[in-house]
Design a protein around this motif. Structure first.
Motif, PDB file in Angstrom:
ATOM      1  N   SER A 390       0.804  -1.220   0.000  1.00 46.68           N
ATOM      2  CA  SER A 390       0.000   0.000   0.000  1.00 46.68           C
ATOM      3  C   SER A 390       0.837   1.271   0.000  1.00 46.68           C
ATOM      4  CB  SER A 390      -0.947   0.016   1.207  1.00 46.68           C
ATOM      5  OG  SER A 390      -1.874  -1.038   1.126  1.00 46.68           O
ATOM      6  N   TYR A 391       2.004   1.228   0.646  1.00 46.89           N
ATOM      7  CA  TYR A 391       2.847   2.421   0.773  1.00 46.89           C
ATOM      8  C   TYR A 391       4.222   2.200   0.145  1.00 46.89           C
ATOM      9  CZ  TYR A 391      -0.835   3.333   4.140  1.00 46.89           C
ATOM     10  OH  TYR A 391      -2.069   3.492   4.740  1.00 46.89           O
ATOM     11  N   VAL A 392       4.255   1.343  -0.878  1.00 48.11           N
ATOM     12  CA  VAL A 392       5.533   0.994  -1.489  1.00 48.11           C
ATOM     13  C   VAL A 392       6.198   2.201  -2.149  1.00 48.11           C
ATOM     14  CG1 VAL A 392       4.520   0.292  -3.706  1.00 48.11           C
ATOM     15  CG2 VAL A 392       6.697  -0.681  -2.979  1.00 48.11           C
ATOM     16  N   GLY A 393       5.400   3.158  -2.647  1.00 47.08           N
ATOM     17  CA  GLY A 393       5.964   4.333  -3.310  1.00 47.08           C
ATOM     18  C   GLY A 393       6.770   5.199  -2.358  1.00 47.08           C
ATOM     19  N   ILE A 394       6.191   5.576  -1.230  1.00 50.99           N
ATOM     20  CA  ILE A 394       6.859   6.461  -0.291  1.00 50.99           C
ATOM     21  C   ILE A 394       8.000   5.753   0.420  1.00 50.99           C
ATOM     22  CG2 ILE A 394       5.132   5.960   1.488  1.00 50.99           C
ATOM     23  CD1 ILE A 394       7.214   9.198   1.036  1.00 50.99           C
ATOM     24  N   LEU A 395       7.822   4.474   0.780  1.00 49.74           N
ATOM     25  CA  LEU A 395       8.879   3.746   1.477  1.00 49.74           C
ATOM     26  C   LEU A 395      10.079   3.515   0.559  1.00 49.74           C
ATOM     27  CD1 LEU A 395       6.750   1.118   3.441  1.00 49.74           C
ATOM     28  CD2 LEU A 395       7.964   3.091   4.375  1.00 49.74           C
ATOM     29  N   SER A 396       9.820   3.064  -0.664  1.00 52.05           N
ATOM     30  CA  SER A 396      10.916   2.856  -1.616  1.00 52.05           C
ATOM     31  C   SER A 396      11.581   4.178  -1.973  1.00 52.05           C
ATOM     32  CB  SER A 396      10.388   2.176  -2.891  1.00 52.05           C
ATOM     33  OG  SER A 396       9.866   0.904  -2.608  1.00 52.05           O
ATOM     34  N   GLY A 397      10.778   5.231  -2.083  1.00 50.07           N
ATOM     35  CA  GLY A 397      11.337   6.539  -2.400  1.00 50.07           C
ATOM     36  C   GLY A 397      12.269   7.035  -1.311  1.00 50.07           C
ATOM     37  N   PHE A 398      11.894   6.844  -0.042  1.00 47.45           N
ATOM     38  CA  PHE A 398      12.749   7.294   1.054  1.00 47.45           C
ATOM     39  C   PHE A 398      14.036   6.477   1.105  1.00 47.45           C
ATOM     40  CE2 PHE A 398      14.203   7.220   5.470  1.00 47.45           C
ATOM     41  CZ  PHE A 398      14.290   8.583   5.722  1.00 47.45           C
ATOM     42  N   ILE A 399      13.930   5.175   0.920  1.00 47.17           N
ATOM     43  CA  ILE A 399      15.116   4.315   0.930  1.00 47.17           C
ATOM     44  C   ILE A 399      16.072   4.716  -0.196  1.00 47.17           C
ATOM     45  CG2 ILE A 399      15.921   1.952   0.515  1.00 47.17           C
ATOM     46  CD1 ILE A 399      13.313   1.035   1.957  1.00 47.17           C
ATOM     47  N   THR A 400      15.527   4.973  -1.371  1.00 44.02           N
ATOM     48  CA  THR A 400      16.361   5.375  -2.488  1.00 44.02           C
ATOM     49  C   THR A 400      16.929   6.775  -2.282  1.00 44.02           C
ATOM     50  OG1 THR A 400      14.905   4.033  -3.895  1.00 44.02           O
ATOM     51  CG2 THR A 400      16.453   5.497  -5.004  1.00 44.02           C
ATOM     52  N   THR A 401      16.228   7.609  -1.526  1.00 46.38           N
ATOM     53  CA  THR A 401      16.764   8.920  -1.155  1.00 46.38           C
ATOM     54  C   THR A 401      18.063   8.761  -0.373  1.00 46.38           C
ATOM     55  OG1 THR A 401      14.594   9.976  -1.093  1.00 46.38           O
ATOM     56  CG2 THR A 401      16.329  11.004   0.193  1.00 46.38           C
ATOM     57  N   ILE A 402      18.053   7.882   0.615  1.00 48.58           N
ATOM     58  CA  ILE A 402      19.260   7.625   1.397  1.00 48.58           C
ATOM     59  C   ILE A 402      20.354   7.045   0.506  1.00 48.58           C
ATOM     60  CG2 ILE A 402      20.189   6.327   3.346  1.00 48.58           C
ATOM     61  CD1 ILE A 402      18.239   8.621   4.054  1.00 48.58           C
ATOM     62  N   HIS A 403      19.972   6.165  -0.396  1.00 49.97           N
ATOM     63  CA  HIS A 403      20.926   5.577  -1.352  1.00 49.97           C
ATOM     64  C   HIS A 403      21.655   6.664  -2.137  1.00 49.97           C
ATOM     65  CE1 HIS A 403      21.909   3.998  -5.403  1.00 49.97           C
ATOM     66  NE2 HIS A 403      22.206   2.874  -4.770  1.00 49.97           N
ATOM     67  N   HIS A 404      20.904   7.633  -2.644  1.00 55.01           N
ATOM     68  CA  HIS A 404      21.516   8.665  -3.479  1.00 55.01           C
ATOM     69  C   HIS A 404      22.215   9.746  -2.667  1.00 55.01           C
ATOM     70  CE1 HIS A 404      19.138   6.662  -6.556  1.00 55.01           C
ATOM     71  NE2 HIS A 404      19.934   7.247  -7.429  1.00 55.01           N
ATOM     72  N   LEU A 405      21.786   9.966  -1.438  1.00 56.43           N
ATOM     73  CA  LEU A 405      22.555  10.851  -0.561  1.00 56.43           C
ATOM     74  C   LEU A 405      23.941  10.260  -0.308  1.00 56.43           C
ATOM     75  CD1 LEU A 405      19.931  12.048   2.087  1.00 56.43           C
ATOM     76  CD2 LEU A 405      21.071  13.437   0.341  1.00 56.43           C
ATOM     77  N   GLY A 406      23.988   8.964  -0.062  1.00 55.32           N
ATOM     78  CA  GLY A 406      25.275   8.292   0.091  1.00 55.32           C
ATOM     79  C   GLY A 406      26.109   8.392  -1.173  1.00 55.32           C
ATOM     80  N   GLY A 407      25.447   8.221  -2.329  1.00 51.29           N
ATOM     81  CA  GLY A 407      26.158   8.308  -3.598  1.00 51.29           C
ATOM     82  C   GLY A 407      26.723   9.691  -3.865  1.00 51.29           C
ATOM     83  N   GLY A 408      25.894  10.708  -3.653  1.00 46.56           N
ATOM     84  CA  GLY A 408      26.353  12.072  -3.888  1.00 46.56           C
ATOM     85  C   GLY A 408      27.480  12.467  -2.950  1.00 46.56           C
ATOM     86  N   PHE A 409      27.348  12.112  -1.661  1.00 45.71           N
ATOM     87  CA  PHE A 409      28.365  12.460  -0.677  1.00 45.71           C
ATOM     88  C   PHE A 409      29.691  11.786  -0.995  1.00 45.71           C
ATOM     89  CE2 PHE A 409      30.571  11.184   3.250  1.00 45.71           C
ATOM     90  CZ  PHE A 409      30.947  12.437   3.712  1.00 45.71           C
ATOM     91  N   TRP A 410      29.669  10.500  -1.302  1.00 44.75           N
ATOM     92  CA  TRP A 410      30.922   9.786  -1.506  1.00 44.75           C
ATOM     93  C   TRP A 410      31.558  10.116  -2.859  1.00 44.75           C
ATOM     94  CZ3 TRP A 410      34.072   8.763   1.898  1.00 44.75           C
ATOM     95  CH2 TRP A 410      35.083   7.822   1.769  1.00 44.75           C
ATOM     96  N   ALA A 411      30.742  10.429  -3.856  1.00 41.99           N
ATOM     97  CA  ALA A 411      31.311  10.899  -5.127  1.00 41.99           C
ATOM     98  C   ALA A 411      32.031  12.227  -4.921  1.00 41.99           C
ATOM     99  CB  ALA A 411      30.213  11.053  -6.177  1.00 41.99           C
ATOM    100  N   TYR A 412      31.437  13.097  -4.110  1.00 39.97           N
ATOM    101  CA  TYR A 412      32.088  14.383  -3.781  1.00 39.97           C
ATOM    102  C   TYR A 412      33.381  14.143  -2.999  1.00 39.97           C
ATOM    103  CZ  TYR A 412      33.033  18.624  -1.112  1.00 39.97           C
ATOM    104  OH  TYR A 412      33.656  19.694  -0.508  1.00 39.97           O
ATOM    105  N   MET A 413      33.312  13.260  -2.004  1.00 38.11           N
ATOM    106  CA  MET A 413      34.502  12.979  -1.210  1.00 38.11           C
ATOM    107  C   MET A 413      35.597  12.324  -2.050  1.00 38.11           C
ATOM    108  SD  MET A 413      34.102  14.280   1.685  1.00 38.11           S
ATOM    109  CE  MET A 413      35.627  13.612   2.353  1.00 38.11           C
ATOM    110  N   GLY A 414      35.210  11.576  -3.072  1.00 37.02           N
ATOM    111  CA  GLY A 414      36.208  11.021  -3.975  1.00 37.02           C
ATOM    112  C   GLY A 414      37.011  12.115  -4.659  1.00 37.02           C
ATOM    113  N   GLY A 415      36.319  13.181  -5.086  1.00 36.06           N
ATOM    114  CA  GLY A 415      37.013  14.320  -5.686  1.00 36.06           C
ATOM    115  C   GLY A 415      37.890  15.051  -4.691  1.00 36.06           C
ATOM    116  N   VAL A 416      37.382  15.219  -3.463  1.00 30.99           N
ATOM    117  CA  VAL A 416      38.166  15.894  -2.423  1.00 30.99           C
ATOM    118  C   VAL A 416      39.419  15.085  -2.086  1.00 30.99           C
ATOM    119  CG1 VAL A 416      38.160  16.610   0.007  1.00 30.99           C
ATOM    120  CG2 VAL A 416      36.161  17.063  -1.445  1.00 30.99           C
ATOM    121  N   ILE A 417      39.236  13.774  -1.914  1.00 32.40           N
ATOM    122  CA  ILE A 417      40.373  12.903  -1.591  1.00 32.40           C
ATOM    123  C   ILE A 417      41.411  12.944  -2.711  1.00 32.40           C
ATOM    124  CG2 ILE A 417      41.058  10.480  -1.303  1.00 32.40           C
ATOM    125  CD1 ILE A 417      38.422  10.083   0.238  1.00 32.40           C
ATOM    126  N   PHE A 418      40.963  12.961  -3.962  1.00 36.61           N
ATOM    127  CA  PHE A 418      41.926  13.038  -5.068  1.00 36.61           C
ATOM    128  C   PHE A 418      42.699  14.351  -5.038  1.00 36.61           C
ATOM    129  CE2 PHE A 418      43.372  14.204  -9.262  1.00 36.61           C
ATOM    130  CZ  PHE A 418      43.945  13.035  -9.741  1.00 36.61           C
TER     131      PHE A 418
END
Length: 452
Positions: A390-418
């Motif tokens: 019943s709430y698969v849209g909002i739950l999956s959306g929030f989980i994927t939000t965390i997924h992409h926050l992790g992706g954006g943060f670590w991609a940025y940190m990859g540039g900083v580390i380089f």
């Protein structure tokens, strides 16, 4: 003649008979009402059209999104930015995109997919076309980091995974995998094409054409093919069995025993938080690699064209991964397939730290690509099994939000580390440790229906 006709008609089924003194209008009405209402058995189930349209939209949207990797060094050379500066735009893009998933998830649950996809596509395309005019980092942050990112939330995997899941009761995992495979093939076909276009015509013209192509394809398919769910057409999901099943209402389960959990109820369960950590780690690895793979291999003397092909094969190898993940979840659940992908990632991160040849980078690209989209079809499947649909849209959306926050943060940190160390070694070492933590976290999840 009339008696002969009357005699012939009395032997016909009820809906062919004409009552005495019946005018043509009432006869036509009775004829229509008494016609059998079943559709021809040979008619193609409409969910397959929805699946096909989802495949094509993801094909284009994925190729457009992953073009950033091939634009990375040309933009740095043209505009004089550092890797951490351009990576900050990607971090902002992923952050805005991640939060837009929550909004699009709510809008999708309430209004359906059509207009969410249309308005998201307009926003995404406007941002991409506008990138062609940038001359400063602030402009790029606005057009790429905010405008296009806000539109990306309604045109990528989470929306279509949730959409297809509602059309298929039988083999739901396989159906989602087939739809999401469009993202793999889009990256494989379009990234090399965009690489050639960038090398020949420049990154500015490339962004314009990518934006226009996405605009046309997505809007046409959204308006002409996509439907929210089978109820909109008065049919049942594919594989629906009438016996023992009832229409699912919000807050109820298919089996009528355990109520579906909404967002506030789901976040009170340990499994939800464990999966959030796993998905944060998943995103960090995904976007560190997709953002920095081409710049990293060219640092070791590999040509940009070859680097673009590595990224393309990375995308293609996601196809067998995603096609295996869906059926595997139907047979053995979601925990084992996801845990195995992170186990493989640990080995790959360690390998690329030691070996820097073209062969080792190709092996890394192919096998990491195999793991790239495994969680995409499995996220809505796991959410459905834990908390109901019943709430698969909002739950999956929030989980994927965390997924992409992790992706954006670590991609940025990859540039900083380089920029700080002159290499990506530290970033990949930390990624290996995080992948191991994800294996443990995934195995701790209880894959069973949770009660409120």
């Amino acid at each position: 003649m009339s008696s002969y006709l009357e005699g012939r008609l009395t032997h016909r089924p009820l809906f062919y008979r004409i009552r005495p003194h019946c005018d043509c209008t009432s006869f036509a009405g009775e004829f229509a009402l008494n016609l059998p209402q079943t559709r021809p058995s040979s008619r193609i189930f409409y969910g397959w059209y929805v699946l096909g349209a989802s495949f094509l939209i993801l094909f284009v949207s994925s190729g457009a999104a992953f073009s950033f990797g091939v634009m990375f060094k040309p933009m740095i050379a043209d505009l004089g930015w550092s890797r951490s500066a351009i990576s900050s735009a990607f971090f902002l893009n992923m952050s805005v995109y991640a939060f837009s998933l929550i909004i699009t998830g709510k809008l999708y649950d309430r209004y359906g997919p059509k207009w969410v996809i249309v308005f998201s596509t307009i926003c995404f395309s406007a941002g991409y076309v506008s990138i062609a005019t940038v001359n400063s980092l602030s402009q790029f942050l606005l057009f790429y980091g905010v405008i296009s990112a806000a539109g990306l939330g309604g045109t990528t995997i989470p929306i279509f995974a949730a959409l297809v899941s509602k059309w298929f009761e039988k083999s739901r995992g396989l159906a989602i995998s087939l739809a999401l495979s469009g993202a793999c093939l889009g990256q494989f076909v379009l990234v090399p094409l965009f690489t050639t276009f960038v090398l020949r015509y420049g990154w500015r013209k490339s962004y314009v054409w990518i934006g226009l192509i996405t605009l046309v394809v997505n809007i046409v398919l959204a308006l002409t093919v996509l439907r929210a769910d089978p109820d909109e057409l008065g049919i049942k999901p594919y594989g629906w069995k009438d016996s023992g099943q009832q229409d699912v209402k919000p807050g109820s389960s298919q089996h009528g025993e355990v109520r579906d959990l909404n967002f506030s109820q789901a976040i009170r369960t340990p499994s939800f938080w464990l999966f959030l950590v796993v998905m944060f780690i998943c995103g960090s690895g995904d976007f560190l690699v997709t953002t920095h793979l081409v710049p990293m291999v060219t640092d070791y003397g590999i040509s940009p064209s070859t680097g673009g092909h590595m990224l393309a094969w990375f995308g293609l190898m996601a196809l067998p991964g995603i096609l295996l993940a869906g059926p595997a979840s139907d047979l053995i659940g979601t925990k084992i397939p996801i845990a195995l992908t992170f186990t493989l990632r640990v080995a790959l991160f360690l390998m690329v730290l030691k070996y820097h040849s073209a062969v080792s980078f190709y092996i890394f690209s192919l096998l990491f690509g195999l793991t790239f989209l495994v969680t995409a079809p499995l996220t809505p499947v796991l959410v459905g099994r834990l908390y109901g649909l019943s709430y698969v849209g909002i739950l999956s959306g929030f989980i994927t939000t965390i997924h992409h926050l992790g992706g954006g943060f670590w991609a940025y940190m990859g540039g900083v580390i380089f920029d700080k160390t002159g290499s990506y070694s530290l970033a990949f070492s930390i990624s290996a440790v995080m992948a191991l933590a994800a294996v443990i976290g995934m195995l701790l999840i209880k894959e069973e229906r949770h009660a409120p």
